[in-house]
Design an enzyme around this catalytic site. Structure first.
Site, PDB file in Angstrom:
ATOM      1  N   ARG A 108      -6.612 -15.983   9.727  1.00  0.00           N
ATOM      2  CA  ARG A 108      -7.428 -17.161   9.187  1.00  0.00           C
ATOM      3  C   ARG A 108      -7.914 -17.990  10.089  1.00  0.00           C
ATOM      4  NH1 ARG A 108      -3.852 -15.495   5.247  1.00  0.00           N
ATOM      5  NH2 ARG A 108      -4.290 -15.430   3.199  1.00  0.00           N
TER       6      ARG A 108
ATOM      7  N   TYR B  62       0.886  -1.000  -0.442  1.00  0.00           N
ATOM      8  CA  TYR B  62       0.081   0.165   0.162  1.00  0.00           C
ATOM      9  C   TYR B  62       0.868   1.147  -0.070  1.00  0.00           C
ATOM     10  CZ  TYR B  62      -3.644  -3.727   1.006  1.00  0.00           C
ATOM     11  OH  TYR B  62      -4.401  -5.037   1.230  1.00  0.00           O
TER      12      TYR B  62
ATOM     13  N   ARG C 144       3.374  -1.673  10.613  1.00  0.00           N
ATOM     14  CA  ARG C 144       3.045  -3.303  10.303  1.00  0.00           C
ATOM     15  C   ARG C 144       3.957  -2.945   8.912  1.00  0.00           C
ATOM     16  NH1 ARG C 144      -1.043  -7.802   9.052  1.00  0.00           N
ATOM     17  NH2 ARG C 144      -0.713  -7.899  10.498  1.00  0.00           N
TER      18      ARG C 144
END
Length: 797
Positions: free
Chosen positions: A719, A573, A621
């Site tokens: 997940r 990003y 992060r």
């Protein structure tokens, strides 16, 4: 069949013996360029699984091997003046020379033609005259080299130097001597292989090797069979204490760099590779001989079961490749751990030992507890004592403080994009999604990436904080988490950059919206990948505007009551793109060297930190590697983390990749953890910042293992929480932990016991109590040591 085998090592000889037993009519010739007794190396180690396969396939040979084995179950680790013993492992080793002699005798007894001191004929001629040609000619395979276009080899030369030696000191168990010297850490891998000797492998990083002066013979050319005696003499002196007056023996011993061999294909037509010619795995997790003999077992079985060579070789590769690749992943983790062993020089000895034992991720905490419960108790005690914590709770349920924020446990629900917002507003879905994870027991629940502007979204379904309506909806989510759980909730802020204006994940991941929708921007006009939108290169005015958007969003997040803010500088990003040389080709002060590429992300961080309440932590992060040539490396990641911590980051959340579609990640269980490990030891240890590990961490055993080894302070699990929103509470139940770190909501408390899954009224064997006296003997068998006595049988300690 008429079979030609090039290479008379254990793999080639064992294949010949197996094939001749399966059909005596096979005509098999083995070519070996060395003499039959030109054996290099000392001992070889086998696993119980491999020995079981050998025993099933050839009981005569298996029996001959078993009479020569040294067997033991212990590992001794010597570090910083302390020795720790861990039992229950299970090893069997024998002399390589003896193994080859047995295999040669077996082949001759069965009628195999052995041609020693004879180079093999040309492979093309052999392929024309034989049904099958086997390249079993080792790590420097001439067959593989001559036919590289068929096999597609990849040779990864590693960064440590090692030398294979022997000693007449008969070790009682596997030995790791970890020695801190003035030049750096040097280690020995040692193990017995008979009642007369042990293998003694010396290893150190190449930098340490040079500082120690071992490079004095770097340019010397040694003839085959000739050892580097100057280096051997220095090793005798360096490890005098460990050798305890015993001798060191050389046998073609010289400094080597381990090379990991991989091939895109292992066979072509009637030509096939086995053993080190096809693949290698670092000696620290086992024996290349073991892998080669397993290859021979599988290849012989496939040739016997299939009607033609082509289908048999395809079946062989399909069967063995997943096993070998799994072994190579473990070996890669192990060799990298030893390459970086100097990082752990400050670890407390018990934690260091646990770290060493779990380095390949094949041995975990639970696995170790099964093998040696007493040592596992020591690991738990050392971890708790080092931090003044409750010794009764599993590591994952120990509290932790990020900045001034107290977390009840060390489990984080990782940020996961849900693509389910309308105009950036989180709705009931987000309330249920995040609320259920908070009620499920995690210490910290993170939002998905919340975008700072409409143009900063990834998809039309992404959430935002660019208006008060969004803030009010987020307040509802935060209030629910705080009212109905003891979890903390964190806000991840980000801007999509060049990965924006794309379809929802289930409509086409990273595919641009059909109408273009909104303009995407990036540090340079470089698309994320083929078919992706080309971003407009941001201007100075753009940068100022986007920074202001981050600040405004952060203030709204603080007003919404979030406990923590994470700045998203990963996964390609906008801020991540500035950090990566793959995406950032600018020539101004924001491009070029890493210090320039860091400039804008640090500007945003400083502005956000100033706008966010001082008592609440801000973390970052990052993608620790781009998994791509010329991209961000693990060494860059250390400097990136160091810069953010210097600017006030309370923690670094260490992810990887997603910066370019050309990436080639090395997937596997906990595959991103080594990057967190490096940052924790090279950055966080000196600054007090926390480190979060993330990436295919799928079990509570993985979490405990990572924490106890000191590879991270917190573990982010994504997940797995989608599969089971109450995963953390269920992990507590499975470990029989009850306490404030895993408090069940009052409404769910009746379900905190694991439901029965089978009959509980089964009648126990009546004589079981009579066997209670065997418990002491079972405990003894955890520690079986090699003490040759009498006829050379092992003696239980």
């Amino acid at each position: 069949m008429k079979i030609a085998i090039i290479g008379g090592g254990p793999g080639g000889l064992y294949l010949a013996a197996l094939m001749k037993q399966l059909d005596p009519a096979h005509e098999i010739t083995v070519w070996e360029r060395n003499a039959p007794d030109d054996t290099f190396g000392f001992g070889v180690v086998f696993s119980d699984e491999t020995l079981g396969g050998i025993d099933n396939a050839d009981t005569v040979f298996a029996e001959a091997m078993s009479r020569r084995f040294a067997r033991w179950t212990d590992i001794d680790i010597h570090y910083r003046g302390e020795s720790h013993t861990v039992g229950g492992q299970g090893f069997a080793a024998m002399s390589r020379k003896e193994l080859l002699r047995l295999l040669q005798e077996r082949c001759l007894d069965l009628g195999v033609t052995l041609r020693f001191s004879t180079p093999a004929p040309d492979v093309a001629g052999l392929r024309a005259s034989h049904d099958l040609v086997v390249g079993a000619d080792g790590v420097n395979s001439g067959v593989r080299t001559a036919h590289a276009e068929l096999f597609g080899p990849s040779l990864d030369r590693r960064h440590s130097k090692y030398m294979w030696l022997g000693t007449d000191r008969v070790f009682e168990a596997f030995q790791f001597f970890v020695k801190e010297t003035e030049w750096g850490v040097v280690q020995v891998h040692g193990y017995p292989y008979s009642d007369a000797g042990s293998t003694f492998i010396v290893e150190m990083h190449e930098d340490v090797w040079r500082r120690a002066g071992f490079d004095a013979t770097e340019d010397a050319v040694f003839a085959p069979g000739v050892s580097d005696e100057q280096a051997v003499d220095r090793i005798r002196e360096l490890f005098g204490e460990e050798l305890a007056g015993h001798q060191v023996f050389a046998n073609n011993s010289k400094w080597l760099n381990f090379t990991t061999v991989r091939n895109r294909h292992w066979h072509h037509g009637n030509l096939v590779l086995i053993g080190d010619a096809a693949h290698t795995a670092h000696f620290s997790i086992g024996s290349g001989t073991k892998l080669a003999m397993e290859d021979a077992l599988a290849l012989a079985a496939c040739l016997h079961e299939h009607p033609d060579a082509e289908s048999a070789l395809s079946a062989y590769e399909a069967e063995r490749r997943p096993v070998v690749e799994s072994t190579q992943r473990a070996a890669q983790a192990s060799l990298e751990w030893f390459e970086n062993i100097g990082m752990y020089a400050r670890q407390e000895p018990t934690q260091f030992c646990f770290n060493l034992l779990t380095r390949s991720r094949r041995i975990t905490y639970d696995n170790l507890r099964t093998r040696d419960a007493e040592f596992a108790d020591r690991v738990d005690g050392a971890f708790a004592a080092a931090q003044g914590l409750d010794t009764g709770a599993p590591a994952m349920f120990q509290p932790f403080r990020v900045g001034r924020l107290e977390l009840k446990n060390r489990v984080v629900v990782s940020p996961m994009d849900m693509y389910s917002a309308v105009d950036g507003v989180p709705g009931d879905f987000h309330l249920v999604h995040l609320g259920s994870k908070a009620m499920g027991g995690a210490g910290l629940v993170m939002t998905e990436m919340v975008c700072v502007s409409p143009e900063g979204r990834i998809t039309p379904g992404c959430t935002g904080l660019w208006n008060d309506t969004q803030r009010e909806s987020w307040t509802r989510v935060v209030d629910f988490v705080h009212a109905h759980s003891t979890a903390r909730v964190g806000l991840q802020l980000g801007h999509s950059g060049r990965k924006g204006s794309t379809r929802l994940m289930w409509e086409g991941m990273d595919e641009p919206l059909p109408d273009g929708n909104w303009e995407v921007v990036g540090p340079s006009a470089l698309p994320y990948g083929p078919g992706c939108a080309v971003p407009r290169e941001v201007t100075r005015a753009d940068l100022d505007r986007i920074t202001a958007e981050f600040v405004t969003a952060a203030r709204r997040g603080a007003d919404a009551g979030f406990d923590l803010l994470e700045l998203h500088c990963a996964h390609g990003y906008l801020l991540s793109s500035f950090l990566s040389p793959v995406a950032n080709h600018r020539t101004d002060e924001y491009g070029g060297p890493l210090e320039n590429r860091l400039r804008y992300p640090l500007e945003v961080f400083d502005a956000v930190r100033a706008a966010w309440p001082a008592e609440r932590p801000v973390i970052v992060r990052i993608s620790a590697t781009d998994w791509a040539p010329d991209g961000t490396t693990e060494h860059d990641a250390v400097e990136i983390a160091r810069a953010f911590v210097a600017h006030g980051a309370d923690a670094i959340d260490v992810s990887t990749g997603q910066v370019t579609k050309d990436e080639q990640p090395a997937y596997g269980r906990s595959y991103q953890t080594p990057f967190a490990d490096r940052i924790r030891h090279e950055v966080a240890a000196a600054t007090g910042a926390a480190v979060i590990a993330v990436g295919a961490i799928a079990s509570y055993d993985d979490v405990n293992s990572i924490l106890l080894a000191g590879r991270a302070d917190l573990c982010a699990v994504g997940r797995t929480h989608l599969y089971d929103p109450h995963w953390t509470l269920h992990a507590a139940a499975d470990q029989e932990y009850r306490g404030p770190a895993a408090a069940w909501p009052a409404q769910f408390r009746a379900g905190r016991r694991k439901p029965p899954t089978a009959r509980t009224d089964a009648v126990r064997p009546r004589l079981s109590l009579l066997r209670a006296d065997r418990a002491d003997r079972a405990e003894e068998s955890v520690h079986l040591r090699w003490k040759p006595a009498g006829e050379g049988l092992p003696v239980v300690r």
